[in-house]
Write a protein that holds these residues in place. Structure first.
Motif, PDB file in Angstrom:
ATOM      1  N   THR A   1      -2.180  29.203 149.817  1.00 17.81           N
ATOM      2  CA  THR A   1      -2.474  30.238 150.813  1.00 17.81           C
ATOM      3  C   THR A   1      -3.972  30.503 150.975  1.00 17.81           C
ATOM      4  O   THR A   1      -4.372  31.221 151.883  1.00 17.81           O
ATOM      5  CB  THR A   1      -1.781  31.563 150.440  1.00 17.81           C
ATOM      6  OG1 THR A   1      -2.291  32.006 149.179  1.00 17.81           O
ATOM      7  CG2 THR A   1      -0.276  31.403 150.390  1.00 17.81           C
ATOM      8  N   GLY A   2      -4.771  29.962 150.060  1.00 17.43           N
ATOM      9  CA  GLY A   2      -6.207  30.236 150.101  1.00 17.43           C
ATOM     10  C   GLY A   2      -6.541  31.652 149.683  1.00 17.43           C
ATOM     11  O   GLY A   2      -7.593  32.188 150.059  1.00 17.43           O
ATOM     12  N   ALA A   3      -5.674  32.275 148.893  1.00 18.86           N
ATOM     13  CA  ALA A   3      -5.881  33.665 148.479  1.00 18.86           C
ATOM     14  C   ALA A   3      -7.070  33.787 147.532  1.00 18.86           C
ATOM     15  O   ALA A   3      -7.297  32.917 146.686  1.00 18.86           O
ATOM     16  CB  ALA A   3      -4.622  34.198 147.797  1.00 18.86           C
ATOM     17  N   ASP A   4      -7.822  34.858 147.691  1.00 13.39           N
ATOM     18  CA  ASP A   4      -8.922  35.136 146.758  1.00 13.39           C
ATOM     19  C   ASP A   4      -8.645  36.394 145.937  1.00 13.39           C
ATOM     20  O   ASP A   4      -9.477  36.837 145.157  1.00 13.39           O
ATOM     21  CB  ASP A   4     -10.264  35.229 147.482  1.00 13.39           C
ATOM     22  CG  ASP A   4     -10.249  36.114 148.707  1.00 13.39           C
ATOM     23  OD1 ASP A   4      -9.274  36.861 148.909  1.00 13.39           O
ATOM     24  OD2 ASP A   4     -11.212  36.055 149.479  1.00 13.39           O
TER      25      ASP A   4
ATOM     26  N   ALA B   1      -2.732  35.417 133.739  1.00 14.38           N
ATOM     27  CA  ALA B   1      -3.267  34.530 132.706  1.00 14.38           C
ATOM     28  C   ALA B   1      -3.632  33.149 133.251  1.00 14.38           C
ATOM     29  O   ALA B   1      -4.537  32.495 132.712  1.00 14.38           O
ATOM     30  CB  ALA B   1      -2.254  34.378 131.573  1.00 14.38           C
ATOM     31  N   HIS B   2      -2.958  32.711 134.311  1.00 11.70           N
ATOM     32  CA  HIS B   2      -3.177  31.351 134.810  1.00 11.70           C
ATOM     33  C   HIS B   2      -3.908  31.269 136.158  1.00 11.70           C
ATOM     34  O   HIS B   2      -4.328  30.188 136.557  1.00 11.70           O
ATOM     35  CB  HIS B   2      -1.840  30.630 134.911  1.00 11.70           C
ATOM     36  CG  HIS B   2      -1.188  30.437 133.571  1.00 11.70           C
ATOM     37  ND1 HIS B   2      -0.249  31.296 133.091  1.00 11.70           N
ATOM     38  CD2 HIS B   2      -1.388  29.508 132.623  1.00 11.70           C
ATOM     39  CE1 HIS B   2       0.124  30.909 131.882  1.00 11.70           C
ATOM     40  NE2 HIS B   2      -0.562  29.833 131.558  1.00 11.70           N
ATOM     41  N   ALA B   3      -4.084  32.385 136.828  1.00 18.51           N
ATOM     42  CA  ALA B   3      -4.743  32.379 138.147  1.00 18.51           C
ATOM     43  C   ALA B   3      -6.250  32.232 137.985  1.00 18.51           C
ATOM     44  O   ALA B   3      -6.834  32.717 137.022  1.00 18.51           O
ATOM     45  CB  ALA B   3      -4.432  33.665 138.890  1.00 18.51           C
ATOM     46  N   LYS B   4      -6.863  31.569 138.957  1.00 20.82           N
ATOM     47  CA  LYS B   4      -8.313  31.422 138.967  1.00 20.82           C
ATOM     48  C   LYS B   4      -8.971  32.480 139.854  1.00 20.82           C
ATOM     49  O   LYS B   4     -10.159  32.428 140.099  1.00 20.82           O
ATOM     50  CB  LYS B   4      -8.684  30.014 139.409  1.00 20.82           C
ATOM     51  CG  LYS B   4      -8.259  28.943 138.426  1.00 20.82           C
ATOM     52  CD  LYS B   4      -8.740  27.584 138.851  1.00 20.82           C
ATOM     53  CE  LYS B   4      -8.467  26.453 137.914  1.00 20.82           C
ATOM     54  NZ  LYS B   4      -7.621  26.541 136.828  1.00 20.82           N
ATOM     55  N   VAL B   5      -8.169  33.417 140.341  1.00 21.56           N
ATOM     56  CA  VAL B   5      -8.667  34.526 141.152  1.00 21.56           C
ATOM     57  C   VAL B   5      -8.278  35.830 140.470  1.00 21.56           C
ATOM     58  O   VAL B   5      -7.464  35.846 139.554  1.00 21.56           O
ATOM     59  CB  VAL B   5      -8.112  34.481 142.601  1.00 21.56           C
ATOM     60  CG1 VAL B   5      -8.494  33.180 143.290  1.00 21.56           C
ATOM     61  CG2 VAL B   5      -6.603  34.675 142.612  1.00 21.56           C
TER      62      VAL B   5
ATOM     63  N   LEU C   1      -3.208  40.022 154.602  1.00 22.46           N
ATOM     64  CA  LEU C   1      -2.218  40.007 153.537  1.00 22.46           C
ATOM     65  C   LEU C   1      -1.296  38.824 153.753  1.00 22.46           C
ATOM     66  O   LEU C   1      -0.788  38.610 154.858  1.00 22.46           O
ATOM     67  CB  LEU C   1      -1.386  41.287 153.542  1.00 22.46           C
ATOM     68  CG  LEU C   1      -2.101  42.575 153.185  1.00 22.46           C
ATOM     69  CD1 LEU C   1      -1.136  43.757 153.258  1.00 22.46           C
ATOM     70  CD2 LEU C   1      -2.697  42.477 151.792  1.00 22.46           C
ATOM     71  N   VAL C   2      -1.073  38.048 152.705  1.00 21.18           N
ATOM     72  CA  VAL C   2      -0.169  36.907 152.765  1.00 21.18           C
ATOM     73  C   VAL C   2       0.995  37.206 151.830  1.00 21.18           C
ATOM     74  O   VAL C   2       0.842  37.188 150.612  1.00 21.18           O
ATOM     75  CB  VAL C   2      -0.858  35.593 152.354  1.00 21.18           C
ATOM     76  CG1 VAL C   2       0.103  34.420 152.514  1.00 21.18           C
ATOM     77  CG2 VAL C   2      -2.136  35.370 153.171  1.00 21.18           C
ATOM     78  N   TYR C   3       2.146  37.507 152.409  1.00 16.11           N
ATOM     79  CA  TYR C   3       3.331  37.802 151.616  1.00 16.11           C
ATOM     80  C   TYR C   3       3.980  36.483 151.215  1.00 16.11           C
ATOM     81  O   TYR C   3       4.307  35.658 152.065  1.00 16.11           O
ATOM     82  CB  TYR C   3       4.314  38.662 152.403  1.00 16.11           C
ATOM     83  CG  TYR C   3       3.735  40.011 152.744  1.00 16.11           C
ATOM     84  CD1 TYR C   3       3.588  40.987 151.769  1.00 16.11           C
ATOM     85  CD2 TYR C   3       3.316  40.308 154.033  1.00 16.11           C
ATOM     86  CE1 TYR C   3       3.044  42.219 152.063  1.00 16.11           C
ATOM     87  CE2 TYR C   3       2.777  41.548 154.339  1.00 16.11           C
ATOM     88  CZ  TYR C   3       2.642  42.490 153.345  1.00 16.11           C
ATOM     89  OH  TYR C   3       2.095  43.717 153.639  1.00 16.11           O
TER      90      TYR C   3
END
Length: 137
Positions: free
Chosen positions: A99-102, A127-131, A35-37
């Protein structure tokens, strides 16, 4: 399936984030993810911190506390913004890449009439996230 789950947190309202924090921790435990806060703060003094360094330190302490409470791996990613009230959404979208979040798991509010004028933070990020984005109400 997921390796890094980004969880935006507002330290001023951390007490109201329990449902989203629980969902994020459950998913992290299930997938063995970190988890990346992510916290966004202005460079000017606020009710949370007087400086960006103090804000970063408080966010890191929050991440350590969450790791101990929930038994998952955590990290903190503090972002300093010129004006979080204006650019919070694009700052959070940028943090996904930083953060490299998926996956993003974030809290939302109960919809109301102002959502017709201003989109919610969760809706804007989704709406704007690619994940994938999970919005917890």
């Amino acid at each position: 399936m997921f390796e890094r789950i980004m969880v935006p947190v507002d330290l001023a309202h951390a007490g109201k984030l329990d449902k989203a924090l629980t969902v994020a921790a459950d998913m992290a435990g299930h997938y063995g993810a970190t988890l990346v806060y992510v916290g966004v703060s202005a460079a000017t003094p606020s009710s949370i911190a007087r400086t960006p360094e103090e804000f970063r330190s408080k966010l890191e302490a929050f991440a350590v506390d969450q790791a101990e409470q929930r038994g998952v791996r955590t990290e903190a990613h503090a972002v300093t913004s010129h004006d979080p009230s204006i650019d919070l959404d694009p700052t959070l979208v940028a943090a996904i890449g930083e953060t490299g979040a998926d996956l993003v798991v974030m809290a939302s509010h109960i919809p109301n009439v102002t959502d017709a004028i201003w989109p919610s933070n969760g809706g804007s990020v989704a709406a704007h996230a690619k994940v994938s984005v999970v919005i917890v109400r």
